[in-house]
Design an enzyme around this catalytic site. Structure first.
Site, PDB file in Angstrom:
ATOM      1  N   CYS A   2     -12.855  -5.811 -10.020  1.00 21.67           N
ATOM      2  CA  CYS A   2     -12.791  -7.216 -10.432  1.00 21.67           C
ATOM      3  C   CYS A   2     -12.850  -7.243 -11.950  1.00 21.67           C
ATOM      4  CB  CYS A   2     -13.988  -8.003  -9.912  1.00 21.67           C
ATOM      5  SG  CYS A   2     -14.216  -7.914  -8.135  1.00 21.67           S
ATOM      6  N   ARG A  27      -6.921  -6.713 -12.681  1.00 15.86           N
ATOM      7  CA  ARG A  27      -8.049  -6.092 -11.984  1.00 15.86           C
ATOM      8  C   ARG A  27      -8.373  -6.791 -10.660  1.00 15.86           C
ATOM      9  NH1 ARG A  27     -10.970  -2.839 -15.103  1.00 15.86           N
ATOM     10  NH2 ARG A  27     -12.739  -3.070 -13.711  1.00 15.86           N
ATOM     11  N   TRP A  74     -11.350  -9.211  -6.835  1.00 20.92           N
ATOM     12  CA  TRP A  74     -10.581  -8.425  -5.862  1.00 20.92           C
ATOM     13  C   TRP A  74     -11.593  -8.117  -4.779  1.00 20.92           C
ATOM     14  CZ3 TRP A  74      -5.645  -7.545  -5.083  1.00 20.92           C
ATOM     15  CH2 TRP A  74      -5.253  -6.502  -4.269  1.00 20.92           C
ATOM     16  N   ASN A  98     -18.824  -6.881 -11.151  1.00 16.31           N
ATOM     17  CA  ASN A  98     -17.724  -6.003 -10.748  1.00 16.31           C
ATOM     18  C   ASN A  98     -18.365  -4.715 -10.223  1.00 16.31           C
ATOM     19  OD1 ASN A  98     -15.604  -3.801 -12.683  1.00 16.31           O
ATOM     20  ND2 ASN A  98     -15.465  -4.334 -10.541  1.00 16.31           N
ATOM     21  N   GLY A  99     -18.024  -4.336  -8.993  1.00 16.79           N
ATOM     22  CA  GLY A  99     -18.583  -3.106  -8.432  1.00 16.79           C
ATOM     23  C   GLY A  99     -19.025  -3.321  -7.007  1.00 16.79           C
ATOM     24  N   GLU A 482       5.140  13.330   0.409  1.00 16.44           N
ATOM     25  CA  GLU A 482       4.753  12.315  -0.567  1.00 16.44           C
ATOM     26  C   GLU A 482       5.235  12.697  -1.970  1.00 16.44           C
ATOM     27  OE1 GLU A 482       3.959   9.409  -0.553  1.00 16.44           O
ATOM     28  OE2 GLU A 482       2.958   8.982  -2.431  1.00 16.44           O
ATOM     29  N   LYS A 486       7.710  10.353  -4.188  1.00 12.80           N
ATOM     30  CA  LYS A 486       7.363   9.890  -5.542  1.00 12.80           C
ATOM     31  C   LYS A 486       8.493  10.211  -6.504  1.00 12.80           C
ATOM     32  CE  LYS A 486       4.844   7.579  -5.145  1.00 12.80           C
ATOM     33  NZ  LYS A 486       4.232   7.255  -3.917  1.00 12.80           N
ATOM     34  N   GLU A 489      11.769   8.070  -5.831  1.00 11.26           N
ATOM     35  CA  GLU A 489      11.733   6.610  -6.015  1.00 11.26           C
ATOM     36  C   GLU A 489      11.621   6.189  -7.481  1.00 11.26           C
ATOM     37  OE1 GLU A 489       8.410   4.371  -4.408  1.00 11.26           O
ATOM     38  OE2 GLU A 489       7.140   6.133  -4.536  1.00 11.26           O
ATOM     39  N   HIS A 505      15.393  26.974   8.921  1.00 17.36           N
ATOM     40  CA  HIS A 505      16.197  26.306   9.950  1.00 17.36           C
ATOM     41  C   HIS A 505      17.262  25.398   9.349  1.00 17.36           C
ATOM     42  CE1 HIS A 505      13.563  27.984  12.947  1.00 17.36           C
ATOM     43  NE2 HIS A 505      12.514  27.475  12.312  1.00 17.36           N
ATOM     44  N   LYS A 603       7.198  -4.155  -4.494  1.00 16.31           N
ATOM     45  CA  LYS A 603       5.837  -3.675  -4.226  1.00 16.31           C
ATOM     46  C   LYS A 603       5.425  -4.001  -2.789  1.00 16.31           C
ATOM     47  CE  LYS A 603       1.969  -1.715  -5.287  1.00 16.31           C
ATOM     48  NZ  LYS A 603       2.022  -0.241  -5.241  1.00 16.31           N
TER      49      LYS A 603
HETATM   50  C1  F6R Z   1       6.000   4.231  -2.234  1.00 14.32           C
HETATM   51  C2  F6R Z   1       5.460   3.003  -1.692  1.00 14.32           C
HETATM   52  C3  F6R Z   1       5.995   2.500  -0.405  1.00 14.32           C
HETATM   53  C4  F6R Z   1       4.903   1.831   0.423  1.00 14.32           C
HETATM   54  C5  F6R Z   1       5.505   1.183   1.681  1.00 14.32           C
HETATM   55  C6  F6R Z   1       4.440   0.592   2.570  1.00 14.32           C
HETATM   56  O1  F6R Z   1       5.382   4.607  -3.418  1.00 14.32           O
HETATM   57  O2  F6R Z   1       4.612   2.402  -2.276  1.00 14.32           O
HETATM   58  O3  F6R Z   1       6.614   3.527   0.320  1.00 14.32           O
HETATM   59  O4  F6R Z   1       3.967   2.804   0.783  1.00 14.32           O
HETATM   60  O5  F6R Z   1       6.402   0.187   1.310  1.00 14.32           O
HETATM   61  O6  F6R Z   1       3.719  -0.368   1.873  1.00 14.32           O
HETATM   62  P1  F6R Z   1       2.263  -0.790   2.323  1.00 14.32           P
HETATM   63  O7  F6R Z   1       1.397   0.392   2.116  1.00 14.32           O
HETATM   64  O8  F6R Z   1       1.926  -1.947   1.462  1.00 14.32           O
HETATM   65  O9  F6R Z   1       2.345  -1.142   3.775  1.00 14.32           O
END
Ligand code: F6R
Length: 608
Positions: A2, A27, A74, A98-99, A482, A486, A489, A505, A603
């Site tokens: 927060c 935050r 948050w 905050n915490g 993963e 990363k 993307e 394979h 996002k």
């Molecule tokens: C990749 C990324 C996405 C999310 C996916 C699911 O860096 O952020 O692959 O992981 O869109 O999103 P959430 O976790 O919000 O359900």
């Protein structure tokens, strides 16, 4: 996570505090509030929702006064609704925090037994009650806060304002950030520098275990034991934008570096070292249900799916419960066999991903118990689930998930350990050893982060590659997936993650001297087999980048070696993912892509 702020000066402070909160909105932004001393008493305004809602409220019902505190939230304890928004007030005391106060349950019980009435579900409100009680015993505000801190366990940055004294604010810090700015006839404190910059560039960063009293004329700082602190202010030269990113070039880099803190916050109050067990009242999975459930089904998308793979692996290996991880986007369309006896774990940073929400609803309709592992309190998935295990990573702004991923790994690890204990698959002794190691992992992450410069050099060496491979076995196979996600993307370099044993394979055909192959080689039960897979890559001239615990492991095999601290096999991904995130970040940054908002992505994905 927060944001808090406190102002003592000569100007009307409500607009100043509101503007400071706007600078701290990264935050937290699910509710906000402000308390101002108008010369006679405390006046409070609070509102659920974004800061603009509080702004509208203040426009309708203004506050006047030159001393005040504010908060943008948050949520961690209690939903993001108005009565849980800060400041929390008890008697003549207002507190923003905050915490996470770890021992809030026992303190609340004690205070309730003494007749105290609570008006929120937060851990913070106990602080207001304790300070109020201490001032009633005759202590000054400063001493009342000191006495209160002696009772608290956990993380806090707090600002306290008293109705009977319009001249000061008392601050304290432990494991959450707090910085005090010194201006001309004005003192302003906040969780982060951007909130201060319009008023001063001369700041004092408070240290853990310090408390401070600010008045218009300055600050008095002491350690909890009463030792005076004389730390002169330092001048910060950041631009406002740099300051909002904590001095980092991008939010993603900042969030990568925030991971040890996010992990600590996610473990806080849940790992019970003395009992070799986990606090699991949030789960909605009673010990009896944990003992009798037949299967665990993980549902998630993208990065969260990779965390789900980790959860599946640990639930099977540690708790000895059959487990599967499913792509939520596929789950509904194959008439799945799911229902009573299944614990369905929906893993999602946002808690709003349409595919994950729909898949979890489907499973719920068919009689399964739903557990949400989400980062956003009160999000759709959290609301529809029977229980929620929140990751306490704080808001993630970079589109590429980093700190939320590792917080998910930690939450799912705790779930596996909890189930293991309830089902007798995990002895108290083994659980104790694992938990002791788990709380040490944030330090190991910090060590891994300290090697960022070396990883950046490797990124520079491979940044022109067209393709890349990521290989791992066992728990590291999810890390490989993963790592590849990363890289692709944010840098738009085509990358694939594979379980090492799969190379022969098919994918081995891709390998030549132009192909960077990131190989996860921690000292675990898969190391020997993984080394054979790396030999296969080397024999085709592949450009091996080895992530190891012991440098000798990759001798004569790797072009580049990244050494990370060793941890228990179960927690290895929490450490090995760090250099992979950094590698992707630096490749993308050197290629000049829009790291925080990569093309074509969002996002939160609320479409199916
Ligand atoms: C990749 C990324 C996405 C999310 C996916 C699911 O860096 O952020 O692959 O992981 O869109 O999103 P959430 O976790 O919000 O359900």
């Amino acid at each position: 996570m927060c944001g808090i702020i406190g102002y003592v000066g000569h100007e009307e402070c409500a607009p100043i505090i509101l503007e400071g909160l706007r600078r701290l909105e990264y935050r937290g932004y699910d509710s906000a509030g402000i308390a101002v001393h108008d010369g006679q008493a405390l006046r409070v305004r609070r509102a659920a929702g974004k800061l603009s809602v509080l702004g509208d409220l203040l426009a309708r019902e203004p506050l006047r006064g030159t001393v005040g505190i504010g908060h943008t939230r948050w949520a961690t304890h209690g939903k993001p609704v108005e009565h849980n928004a800060h400041p929390h007030v008890s008697g003549g005391i207002a507190v923003v925090h905050n915490g996470i106060i770890e021992n809030h349950v026992e303190l609340k019980r004690r205070l309730q037994a003494e007749g105290r009435v609570f008006s929120s579900d937060t851990d913070t409100e106990i602080v207001a009650h304790l300070v109020d009680l201490a001032t009633q015993r005759g202590l000054s505000l400063f001493e009342a806060v000191r006495a209160t801190l002696a009772e608290l366990r956990g993380a806090y940055a707090i600002a306290v304002l008293a109705g009977n004294d319009a001249s000061k604010i008392v601050l304290a810090k432990n494991a959450s950030p707090l910085v005090v700015g010194k201006g001309d006839g004005v003192m302003i404190a906040a969780s982060d520098v951007p909130a201060l910059l319009q008023h001063t560039r001369d700041v004092i960063f408070l240290e853990d275990g310090e408390l401070a009293e600010i008045t218009r004329d300055g600050a008095r700082i002491e350690r909890l034991d009463g030792t005076p602190v004389n730390r002169p202010p330092q001048r910060v030269h950041w631009s406002m934008m740099q300051a909002e990113r904590g001095g980092y070039k991008h939010f993603m880099l900042k969030e990568i570096h925030e991971q040890p803190r996010a992990l600590e916050d996610t473990l806080r109050g849940r790992v019970l070292l003395e009992e070799s067990d986990l606090e699991a009242s949030e789960l909605g999975v009673t010990p009896e249900a944990a003992r009798t459930l037949k299967r665990v089904v993980f549902l998630a998308c993208g990065t969260s799916y990779h965390a789900a793979l980790h959860g599946r692996y640990l639930v099977e290996s540690v708790a000895r419960v059959p487990a599967v991880a499913e792509l939520a986007s596929e789950f509904r369309y194959r008439d799945p066999v799911v229902g009573e006896g299944d614990l369905v774990v929906a893993v999602s940073q946002s808690g709003e991903t349409a595919d994950t929400l729909a898949a979890a609803k489907e499973a719920k309709e068919r009689g399964a118990q739903i557990l949400a592992v989400v980062n956003v309190q009160g999000s759709a998935i959290a609301r529809m689930a029977h229980g929620a295990l929140y990751t306490h990573a704080g808001p993630e702004i970079g589109v590429a998930s980093t700190k939320c991923f590792t917080a998910q790994l930690a939450a799912l690890t705790m779930l596996a350990l909890y189930l293991g204990r309830r089902r007798g698959a995990l002895t108290a002794e083994r659980a104790g050893a694992l938990l002791t190691e788990l709380v040490a992992v944030p330090h190991k992450m910090r060590d891994a982060l300290a090697d960022a410069k070396h990883v950046e050099d490797i990124a520079r060496a491979i940044m022109h590659a067209r393709d890349a491979l990521f290989l791992g076995r066992g728990l590291s196979s999810a890390v490989a997936l993963e790592g590849a996600l990363k890289l692709k993307e944010i840098s738009y370099v085509h990358a694939e993650g594979y379980a090492g044993g799969e190379m022969k394979h098919g994918p081995l055909a891709l390998v030549d001297r132009n192909m960077p192959v990131v190989c996860l080689l921690p000292d675990d039960s898969t190391l020997e087999k993984m080394l054979s897979n790396v030999q296969e890559v080397r024999a085709r001239d592949g450009n091996v980048i080895a992530v190891v615990n012991t440098e000798e492991v990759a001798q004569n095999l790797a072009t580049h070696t990244i050494k990370v601290p060793r941890t228990a096999e179960e927690f290895t991904p929490l450490v090995t993912i760090v250099p992979l995130q950094l590698l992707s970040y630096y490749v993308a940054d050197h290629r000049g892509t829009d790291v925080d908002q990569p093309r074509n992505l969002a996002k939160t994905v609320t479409v199916e």
